[in-house]
Design a protein around this motif. Sequence first.
Motif, PDB file in Angstrom:
ATOM      1  N   LEU A 128      -1.233  -2.528  -8.320  1.00  0.00           N
ATOM      2  CA  LEU A 128      -1.977  -3.426  -7.425  1.00  0.00           C
ATOM      3  C   LEU A 128      -1.349  -3.428  -6.027  1.00  0.00           C
ATOM      4  CD1 LEU A 128      -4.218  -5.562  -7.183  1.00  0.00           C
ATOM      5  CD2 LEU A 128      -2.565  -7.292  -7.915  1.00  0.00           C
ATOM      6  N   LEU A 129      -0.027  -3.355  -6.004  1.00  0.00           N
ATOM      7  CA  LEU A 129       0.676  -3.352  -4.723  1.00  0.00           C
ATOM      8  C   LEU A 129       0.262  -2.132  -3.887  1.00  0.00           C
ATOM      9  CD1 LEU A 129       2.683  -4.935  -3.088  1.00  0.00           C
ATOM     10  CD2 LEU A 129       4.548  -3.798  -4.299  1.00  0.00           C
ATOM     11  N   VAL A 130       0.163  -0.986  -4.552  1.00  0.00           N
ATOM     12  CA  VAL A 130      -0.295   0.223  -3.838  1.00  0.00           C
ATOM     13  C   VAL A 130      -1.706  -0.021  -3.301  1.00  0.00           C
ATOM     14  CG1 VAL A 130      -0.802   2.688  -4.027  1.00  0.00           C
ATOM     15  CG2 VAL A 130       1.078   1.718  -5.356  1.00  0.00           C
ATOM     16  N   GLY A 131      -2.538  -0.625  -4.166  1.00  0.00           N
ATOM     17  CA  GLY A 131      -3.921  -0.884  -3.762  1.00  0.00           C
ATOM     18  C   GLY A 131      -4.017  -1.858  -2.608  1.00  0.00           C
ATOM     19  N   VAL A 132      -3.215  -2.896  -2.645  1.00  0.00           N
ATOM     20  CA  VAL A 132      -3.236  -3.893  -1.565  1.00  0.00           C
ATOM     21  C   VAL A 132      -2.773  -3.256  -0.261  1.00  0.00           C
ATOM     22  CG1 VAL A 132      -2.139  -6.018  -0.734  1.00  0.00           C
ATOM     23  CG2 VAL A 132      -2.982  -5.895  -3.084  1.00  0.00           C
ATOM     24  N   LEU A 133      -1.718  -2.440  -0.359  1.00  0.00           N
ATOM     25  CA  LEU A 133      -1.253  -1.750   0.848  1.00  0.00           C
ATOM     26  C   LEU A 133      -2.365  -0.873   1.412  1.00  0.00           C
ATOM     27  CD1 LEU A 133       2.359  -0.694  -0.248  1.00  0.00           C
ATOM     28  CD2 LEU A 133       1.765  -2.255   1.600  1.00  0.00           C
ATOM     29  N   ARG A 134      -3.153  -0.283   0.516  1.00  0.00           N
ATOM     30  CA  ARG A 134      -4.241   0.614   0.937  1.00  0.00           C
ATOM     31  C   ARG A 134      -5.409  -0.165   1.554  1.00  0.00           C
ATOM     32  NH1 ARG A 134      -7.607   3.341   2.636  1.00  0.00           N
ATOM     33  NH2 ARG A 134      -8.480   5.321   1.911  1.00  0.00           N
ATOM     34  N   THR A 135      -5.808  -1.209   0.848  1.00  0.00           N
ATOM     35  CA  THR A 135      -7.025  -1.905   1.278  1.00  0.00           C
ATOM     36  C   THR A 135      -6.759  -2.937   2.383  1.00  0.00           C
ATOM     37  OG1 THR A 135      -6.729  -3.490  -0.526  1.00  0.00           O
ATOM     38  CG2 THR A 135      -8.198  -1.632  -0.931  1.00  0.00           C
ATOM     39  N   ALA A 136      -5.623  -3.622   2.284  1.00  0.00           N
ATOM     40  CA  ALA A 136      -5.358  -4.681   3.269  1.00  0.00           C
ATOM     41  C   ALA A 136      -4.476  -4.194   4.409  1.00  0.00           C
ATOM     42  CB  ALA A 136      -4.694  -5.876   2.588  1.00  0.00           C
ATOM     43  N   GLY A 137      -3.590  -3.244   4.102  1.00  0.00           N
ATOM     44  CA  GLY A 137      -2.644  -2.812   5.131  1.00  0.00           C
ATOM     45  C   GLY A 137      -2.999  -1.483   5.753  1.00  0.00           C
ATOM     46  N   GLY A 138      -3.975  -0.810   5.210  1.00  0.00           N
ATOM     47  CA  GLY A 138      -4.351   0.493   5.762  1.00  0.00           C
ATOM     48  C   GLY A 138      -3.319   1.576   5.526  1.00  0.00           C
ATOM     49  N   VAL A 139      -2.422   1.335   4.571  1.00  0.00           N
ATOM     50  CA  VAL A 139      -1.395   2.343   4.256  1.00  0.00           C
ATOM     51  C   VAL A 139      -1.985   3.339   3.260  1.00  0.00           C
ATOM     52  CG1 VAL A 139       0.911   2.735   3.298  1.00  0.00           C
ATOM     53  CG2 VAL A 139       0.432   0.634   4.580  1.00  0.00           C
TER      54      VAL A 139
END
Lengths: 355, 433
Positions: A128-139
């Motif tokens: 989920l952390l990877v996903g949050v970084l992707r969706t919310a942080g643009g990482v």
Amino acid sequence: MKSFRLERVFLPTAVVVVSAVGLLLAAGTNGVEPLKLIVEGSIGWPPFESGSSPKVGDTVMVWVPIALASAGLIVTFNAGMWNIGIEGQIIMGAIFAAFVAREVSASRPILILLTIVAGAVGGLLWGLLVGVLRTAGGVNEIFGGLGLDFVAASITTYLIIDPWRRAGVASTSGTDPFPDAALLPSLGGTRFSPLAVAIALLAIVGVWVLFRGTLYGLKLKAVGRNRPSAFLMGIPTNRYLLGAFMICGALAGIAGTSQATGFHYRLIPAISGGYGFLAILVVLLARFRAFWVVPISFFFAMIAVGSSQLQLRLDVNSALGGVLQGVLVLAAMFGLGWSAYRIRQRIAAAGEEPG
Amino acid sequence: MISKRLVHLLAVLLAFALVAAACGGDDGGSDTTEGTSAATTTTTSGDGGTDDTTTTTEGEPMEPFTMGILLVGPEFDQGYSQAHFEGAQWAMDQIGGELISLDFINPADNPGLTPEGVARDMIDQGAQLVVFNSDDMREGAFLAAEQNPDTPMIWVSGDSAWADGRAYRPELANLGNVWGQMTFGKMIAGCAAGLTTETGKIGYLGPLTNDETRRLVNSAYLGAKYCYENYRDQPADSLEFAVTYIGFWFEIPGVTLDATQVVNDLIDGGADVVMSGIDTTQALVRSGQRADAGEQLWAVPYDFEGACQEAPSICLGVPYFNWGPAYKEIAERVMDGSFTAEWEWLGPDWSDINNEDTSTIGFLKGDGLSAENSALLDEFIAGLGDGSINLYTGPLNWQDGSTFLGDGETATEIQIWYSEQCLEGIEGVCDLG
């Protein structure tokens, strides 16, 4: 139609066979004997002969995490995500499971259930952390995942050498073995755990059903194929991406549990065994089809367990097994690409023909 | 048309593969896999200008004795694992046996392998004796011994067969332990360092921390302190001895500390002699590189007789294990049926510590040791050998200031084996709890 099949199956297979034999000849062996020894070292010779059950048990328990991670990756790949963070998700699953195994007292069935659930939760959160970084942080998920792989590995090393260290010892070799009650139940004298195998098979079937028979899977595919269009069609794409990471993470976390409580019986720094990265290759070779994961990941498990025979019997360094594995993957990818190219060529040629 | 060409191409490829496989011969395969040799005598006689060759086979084929050894590191690491491999090979050469070995038996390098699984494969291949060469294989050795109660096994450096040992497992009647008294080797190495240092600072590159590694660090420190004080007439408290542990027996990238960087740190901290306690040769190699760049440095590697070759000019010598005699004797016990699970802590042969037939521990002097210091070192070794020098004599305190040995008290075997802490005077964290 027949010739299409010929090119699809025969061409990649021929490339793989020629590459394997060529490599083994170059390594100074007779070309065929090493392959037989890898089979013998992993499932016995003749295969599954009586007395080979401990070997088969080891091979199956290497297969379990690869298969689970592969099943998870099919989900993220279909969602259009390169989940390189799968290694970290396996590791975090193992850490959570190790925590329960070390700290919780309960009856054996409850404890085993808790370790599996904890592993799934650990992997899920890390995914989920990877996903949050992707969706919310643009990482980008590749960079985010890779970074979190290193973080998870560092946390493992820290736990092993400090808070979970063995009495009087500060070593990165691993924690003390877990209590017997926390270990996955296995068939006598082997590591073979029917429970772990059942979970892995269930995961594969579940992923197959997800994409063959559910609206959720269909929408996830739509997100993977064309995110802007899916969004315009009313699919909450970010939520689906997070869901994909969570599903994948949970399966990877269970793979970590299997590694910790079903294979090594303790937490070690290399607890993921590199099986997450291997699973990426499995999924690419399987072309994202769930059931192909079963034989392909078993093949890789056989190499992982059986390649020690190369050194024991042929005096060829067992690292050749890893080289063989890499060459076979490259050859298979090349063969698949080549056959796809030829088929496209033929279709184009057929389209140009008059009448 | 295209299909035909394709089929031809594939046919050629497959034919190539099959021909190549057939032409590859079977040299590596059958010869080494069979592991049997017939008791065959061949006689040749000349009669009437012709030679008659008669071959007679006496009875059943004889199986040569086969020993299997699991190596924690690489077979040719110029260190710990190579010392075991060559010792085992020497032993098998002596008795006409065969050796099968597998290296990199650790979870980082081979996550799919377990020590007990490898032991099982070796037994399947005919091993009559299986040796686990690392403390790190403890659980695997226990499992293997339980699963194969009829096969004699050795857990090197362990204490499972020692009645006073903390890991004593009397029910494992087929699992013995062997270890060398490297405490003496480290004392000698420490003395060489103490005789040579110009800055009065010695660095020690440690592996992981446990009883064994603390024991060896303590011994090195005691040797250095004794020679610095007694042969160079320097006050003992002016000698600085710092240890940094990397976290494992050898460097694993991303898991342990970087051994080369630790050597740099020790040298940058003022050490001009770096001693190694790890299985591989970074201490000598890195010190050699910096010496080549103009710094005045020396180093003392560990484990393997040939380790100084990596940087001979700055090598003061190497304390090494000579496993051959021990493995030969154990193999002979297995062969004559007298093997029992014993705990053996084998010392040097003081009449000649470098006798390859008799001494389990040796010290080979390096080119970096001066002639004057070499003579002093011989004097020190003689003192250890005749018992006139016993460095484990009180007063000695632990690092935390508590008493290890009272005034005039000498340490027992068990006190030295289970070294709870580093000694007072050693800098560095030796125990995290």
